[in-house]
Design a protein around this motif. Structure first.
Motif, PDB file in Angstrom:
ATOM      1  N   THR A   1      12.614   7.291  17.188  1.00 23.45           N
ATOM      2  CA  THR A   1      11.664   6.918  16.134  1.00 23.45           C
ATOM      3  C   THR A   1      11.807   7.855  14.944  1.00 23.45           C
ATOM      4  O   THR A   1      11.789   9.076  15.083  1.00 23.45           O
ATOM      5  CB  THR A   1      10.210   6.974  16.654  1.00 23.45           C
ATOM      6  OG1 THR A   1      10.049   6.031  17.721  1.00 23.45           O
ATOM      7  CG2 THR A   1       9.223   6.620  15.550  1.00 23.45           C
ATOM      8  N   PHE A   2      12.003   7.226  13.775  1.00 19.36           N
ATOM      9  CA  PHE A   2      12.013   7.964  12.511  1.00 19.36           C
ATOM     10  C   PHE A   2      10.625   7.883  11.885  1.00 19.36           C
ATOM     11  O   PHE A   2       9.967   6.841  11.986  1.00 19.36           O
ATOM     12  CB  PHE A   2      13.040   7.363  11.543  1.00 19.36           C
ATOM     13  CG  PHE A   2      14.471   7.548  11.954  1.00 19.36           C
ATOM     14  CD1 PHE A   2      15.111   8.768  11.796  1.00 19.36           C
ATOM     15  CD2 PHE A   2      15.186   6.487  12.499  1.00 19.36           C
ATOM     16  CE1 PHE A   2      16.434   8.932  12.168  1.00 19.36           C
ATOM     17  CE2 PHE A   2      16.509   6.640  12.875  1.00 19.36           C
ATOM     18  CZ  PHE A   2      17.138   7.862  12.711  1.00 19.36           C
ATOM     19  N   PRO A   3      10.127   8.978  11.261  1.00 20.37           N
ATOM     20  CA  PRO A   3      10.860  10.204  10.933  1.00 20.37           C
ATOM     21  C   PRO A   3      11.060  11.114  12.133  1.00 20.37           C
ATOM     22  O   PRO A   3      10.215  11.170  13.031  1.00 20.37           O
ATOM     23  CB  PRO A   3       9.967  10.872   9.881  1.00 20.37           C
ATOM     24  CG  PRO A   3       8.590  10.370  10.176  1.00 20.37           C
ATOM     25  CD  PRO A   3       8.766   8.985  10.685  1.00 20.37           C
ATOM     26  N   CYS A   4      12.208  11.829  12.106  1.00 16.90           N
ATOM     27  CA  CYS A   4      12.529  12.787  13.170  1.00 16.90           C
ATOM     28  C   CYS A   4      12.426  14.206  12.632  1.00 16.90           C
ATOM     29  O   CYS A   4      11.488  14.936  12.951  1.00 16.90           O
ATOM     30  CB  CYS A   4      13.937  12.543  13.701  1.00 16.90           C
ATOM     31  SG  CYS A   4      14.185  10.953  14.471  1.00 16.90           S
ATOM     32  N   GLU A   5      13.402  14.555  11.787  1.00 16.07           N
ATOM     33  CA  GLU A   5      13.420  15.905  11.233  1.00 16.07           C
ATOM     34  C   GLU A   5      12.465  16.041  10.047  1.00 16.07           C
ATOM     35  O   GLU A   5      12.023  17.140   9.730  1.00 16.07           O
ATOM     36  CB  GLU A   5      14.847  16.259  10.810  1.00 16.07           C
ATOM     37  CG  GLU A   5      15.843  16.243  11.974  1.00 16.07           C
ATOM     38  CD  GLU A   5      17.261  16.508  11.523  1.00 16.07           C
ATOM     39  OE1 GLU A   5      17.462  16.659  10.293  1.00 16.07           O
ATOM     40  OE2 GLU A   5      18.163  16.575  12.372  1.00 16.07           O
TER      41      GLU A   5
ATOM     42  N   ASP B   1       0.865  -1.178   0.000  1.00 20.31           N
ATOM     43  CA  ASP B   1       0.000   0.000   0.000  1.00 20.31           C
ATOM     44  C   ASP B   1       0.901   1.227   0.000  1.00 20.31           C
ATOM     45  O   ASP B   1       1.411   1.643   1.046  1.00 20.31           O
ATOM     46  CB  ASP B   1      -0.914  -0.010   1.222  1.00 20.31           C
ATOM     47  CG  ASP B   1      -1.922   1.147   1.203  1.00 20.31           C
ATOM     48  OD1 ASP B   1      -1.762   2.059   0.359  1.00 20.31           O
ATOM     49  OD2 ASP B   1      -2.848   1.143   2.032  1.00 20.31           O
ATOM     50  N   THR B   2       1.133   1.798  -1.170  1.00 26.18           N
ATOM     51  CA  THR B   2       2.075   2.910  -1.297  1.00 26.18           C
ATOM     52  C   THR B   2       1.578   4.202  -0.664  1.00 26.18           C
ATOM     53  O   THR B   2       2.331   5.170  -0.567  1.00 26.18           O
ATOM     54  CB  THR B   2       2.397   3.159  -2.783  1.00 26.18           C
ATOM     55  OG1 THR B   2       1.182   3.410  -3.500  1.00 26.18           O
ATOM     56  CG2 THR B   2       3.101   1.948  -3.391  1.00 26.18           C
ATOM     57  N   GLU B   3       0.324   4.224  -0.244  1.00 28.20           N
ATOM     58  CA  GLU B   3      -0.226   5.423   0.392  1.00 28.20           C
ATOM     59  C   GLU B   3       0.007   5.421   1.903  1.00 28.20           C
ATOM     60  O   GLU B   3      -0.196   6.436   2.570  1.00 28.20           O
ATOM     61  CB  GLU B   3      -1.732   5.517   0.108  1.00 28.20           C
ATOM     62  CG  GLU B   3      -2.080   5.637  -1.371  1.00 28.20           C
ATOM     63  CD  GLU B   3      -1.459   6.871  -1.992  1.00 28.20           C
ATOM     64  OE1 GLU B   3      -1.469   7.937  -1.341  1.00 28.20           O
ATOM     65  OE2 GLU B   3      -0.973   6.783  -3.132  1.00 28.20           O
ATOM     66  N   LYS B   4       0.425   4.286   2.466  1.00 25.49           N
ATOM     67  CA  LYS B   4       0.607   4.182   3.916  1.00 25.49           C
ATOM     68  C   LYS B   4       1.924   4.822   4.348  1.00 25.49           C
ATOM     69  O   LYS B   4       2.935   4.733   3.654  1.00 25.49           O
ATOM     70  CB  LYS B   4       0.591   2.718   4.357  1.00 25.49           C
ATOM     71  CG  LYS B   4      -0.785   2.164   4.663  1.00 25.49           C
ATOM     72  CD  LYS B   4      -0.671   0.818   5.369  1.00 25.49           C
ATOM     73  CE  LYS B   4      -2.037   0.307   5.791  1.00 25.49           C
ATOM     74  NZ  LYS B   4      -1.932  -0.975   6.551  1.00 25.49           N
ATOM     75  N   ASP B   5       1.903   5.449   5.535  1.00 20.01           N
ATOM     76  CA  ASP B   5       3.128   5.977   6.126  1.00 20.01           C
ATOM     77  C   ASP B   5       3.946   4.824   6.708  1.00 20.01           C
ATOM     78  O   ASP B   5       3.400   3.807   7.129  1.00 20.01           O
ATOM     79  CB  ASP B   5       2.805   6.979   7.229  1.00 20.01           C
ATOM     80  CG  ASP B   5       2.194   8.262   6.685  1.00 20.01           C
ATOM     81  OD1 ASP B   5       2.449   8.580   5.512  1.00 20.01           O
ATOM     82  OD2 ASP B   5       1.446   8.927   7.427  1.00 20.01           O
ATOM     83  N   VAL B   6       5.272   5.000   6.724  1.00 21.91           N
ATOM     84  CA  VAL B   6       6.156   4.017   7.328  1.00 21.91           C
ATOM     85  C   VAL B   6       6.963   4.690   8.431  1.00 21.91           C
ATOM     86  O   VAL B   6       7.175   5.907   8.407  1.00 21.91           O
ATOM     87  CB  VAL B   6       7.111   3.393   6.289  1.00 21.91           C
ATOM     88  CG1 VAL B   6       6.340   2.518   5.318  1.00 21.91           C
ATOM     89  CG2 VAL B   6       7.905   4.462   5.544  1.00 21.91           C
ATOM     90  N   SER B   7       7.405   3.891   9.399  1.00 27.12           N
ATOM     91  CA  SER B   7       8.221   4.427  10.490  1.00 27.12           C
ATOM     92  C   SER B   7       9.234   3.376  10.935  1.00 27.12           C
ATOM     93  O   SER B   7       9.052   2.178  10.696  1.00 27.12           O
ATOM     94  CB  SER B   7       7.351   4.840  11.683  1.00 27.12           C
ATOM     95  OG  SER B   7       6.784   3.696  12.313  1.00 27.12           O
TER      96      SER B   7
ATOM     97  N   LEU C   1      19.860   7.991   8.883  1.00 26.35           N
ATOM     98  CA  LEU C   1      19.052   7.159   7.997  1.00 26.35           C
ATOM     99  C   LEU C   1      19.306   7.592   6.557  1.00 26.35           C
ATOM    100  O   LEU C   1      19.190   8.776   6.235  1.00 26.35           O
ATOM    101  CB  LEU C   1      17.569   7.334   8.358  1.00 26.35           C
ATOM    102  CG  LEU C   1      16.580   6.242   7.952  1.00 26.35           C
ATOM    103  CD1 LEU C   1      16.956   4.910   8.567  1.00 26.35           C
ATOM    104  CD2 LEU C   1      15.169   6.636   8.370  1.00 26.35           C
ATOM    105  N   PHE C   2      19.662   6.626   5.699  1.00 20.70           N
ATOM    106  CA  PHE C   2      19.960   6.910   4.299  1.00 20.70           C
ATOM    107  C   PHE C   2      19.030   6.092   3.410  1.00 20.70           C
ATOM    108  O   PHE C   2      18.987   4.859   3.534  1.00 20.70           O
ATOM    109  CB  PHE C   2      21.410   6.563   3.969  1.00 20.70           C
ATOM    110  CG  PHE C   2      22.433   7.329   4.763  1.00 20.70           C
ATOM    111  CD1 PHE C   2      22.999   8.487   4.265  1.00 20.70           C
ATOM    112  CD2 PHE C   2      22.834   6.878   6.012  1.00 20.70           C
ATOM    113  CE1 PHE C   2      23.943   9.196   4.995  1.00 20.70           C
ATOM    114  CE2 PHE C   2      23.782   7.564   6.759  1.00 20.70           C
ATOM    115  CZ  PHE C   2      24.336   8.732   6.249  1.00 20.70           C
ATOM    116  N   LEU C   3      18.305   6.760   2.517  1.00 19.55           N
ATOM    117  CA  LEU C   3      17.436   6.062   1.567  1.00 19.55           C
ATOM    118  C   LEU C   3      18.287   5.562   0.408  1.00 19.55           C
ATOM    119  O   LEU C   3      18.824   6.344  -0.372  1.00 19.55           O
ATOM    120  CB  LEU C   3      16.336   6.990   1.061  1.00 19.55           C
ATOM    121  CG  LEU C   3      15.374   6.379   0.026  1.00 19.55           C
ATOM    122  CD1 LEU C   3      14.605   5.203   0.616  1.00 19.55           C
ATOM    123  CD2 LEU C   3      14.401   7.451  -0.492  1.00 19.55           C
TER     124      LEU C   3
END
Length: 321
Positions: A121-125, A32-38, A57-59
């Motif tokens: 917990t990410f996201p942070c900034e 589900d590409t609309e869901k947020d991830v953490s 954290l590096f994408l």
């Protein structure tokens, strides 16, 4: 002949039924590409929370609804295999990418520090994280009279959950680490580089030498060449143990690189990239999300044609007799 016609009619009926049965083959279903991830990091030494420890954290690659990874612009330049086959492959990928991140001083996509409970917990900034493959890197942390070096690791957001056969969008991890007491006297360490070739049948394609760099933190401390003359290895001694030392290879065209660390030795494996097969040589299999329903239908149709041929042959034999 009548018996043969009845067999053909039965097979035709079976074929019709199969075409009406929906068939879908998907391992975890679509993301589900609309869901947020953490991503939550929980870091403790036994019962003691490690507080104020910084993680970056590096994408590395984005992911689509079918789980296909696409390297980001920053990391597509490096000759690495981002399709981790197992835990060892993921560890080697993390070690390899960490060297490039340090050497090129790549800016993290997000960064933060653990709280009083050792939790981050990410996201942070950032307001949200992009779905995809990430590298997580911890900075050297000191607490009390001890130092802590977290092992860099790869994580997919979301991650395929094997037990539930579903995608997990909120991950919690506890990084592995090495630790020790901060010495009162200066400590000196050794680092070694060892080149390994995985190129059976293509030995003649090897370059005469490759270049490796020793990093002190994120700065290039020394550069050396490895070749057959020095048995593809090198050793640095009397290095200040208060620094983090990393070995990285300058990119070698035509080879995929993997780096693994064994104690004070960095094993650099170069795998030859075999030429891409031509269109005629390629064998394409349906991927997740593609239509699979024609497969059983075509198989059944093929079997049907074989049976019809056999029935006609038998019928012809009966008439002759």
């Amino acid at each position: 002949m009548r018996r043969g016609k009845r067999i053909v009619a039965a097979l035709l009926s079976l074929l019709l039924i199969l075409t009406l049965i929906p068939v879908q083959v998907q391992a975890q279903g679509n993301i589900d590409t609309e869901k947020d991830v953490s991503l939550t990091i929980s870091w403790q030494d036994g019962d003691t929370p490690l507080t104020g420890a910084q993680f970056d954290l590096f994408l590395i690659a984005t992911v689509d609804a079918y789980g296909e990874l696409t390297p980001t612009d920053t990391f597509e330049q490096f000759h690495v295999d981002i399709e981790g086959k197992n835990d060892d492959a993921w560890r080697e990928l993390a070690a390899t990418l960490e060297g490039y991140i340090l050497r090129d001083q790549i800016t993290p996509d997000d960064s933060g520090k653990t709280d009083g409970q050792g939790i981050l917990t990410f996201p942070c900034e950032k307001k949200e994280l992009t779905q995809g493959l990430y590298l997580v890197r911890g900075h050297r942390h000191t607490q009390g009279d001890h130092y802590y070096d977290a092992s860099s690791f790869m994580v997919m957001l979301p991650t395929a959950e094997s037990e539930t056969n579903d995608w997990e969008y909120d991950m919690t991890v506890s990084p592995k680490f090495e630790s020790g007491q901060i010495p009162e006297e200066p400590v000196y360490v050794t680092r070694k580089a060892l080149k390994v070739w995985d190129d059976d049948g293509y030995e003649d394609e090897r370059p005469e030498e490759i270049v490796v760099q020793l990093l002190r933190g994120d700065q290039i401390y020394d550069t050396v060449s490895l070749s057959a003359d020095n048995n593809w290895r090198y050793e640095w001694t009397d290095l200040d143990g208060s620094y983090e030392w990393t070995v990285v290879e300058k990119e070698t065209e035509g080879y995929t690189v993997e780096v693994s660390r064994e104690s004070d030795t960095y094993v650099i494996t170069n795998t030859y990239d075999e030429p891409t097969p031509t269109v005629q040589e390629k064998t394409t299999l349906p991927q997740t999300g593609q239509l699979w329903w024609p497969v059983p239908v075509l198989i059944t149709a093929g079997l049907l044609l074989i049976v019809i041929g056999l029935v006609r042959r038998r019928g012809g034999s009966d008439e002759e007799s």
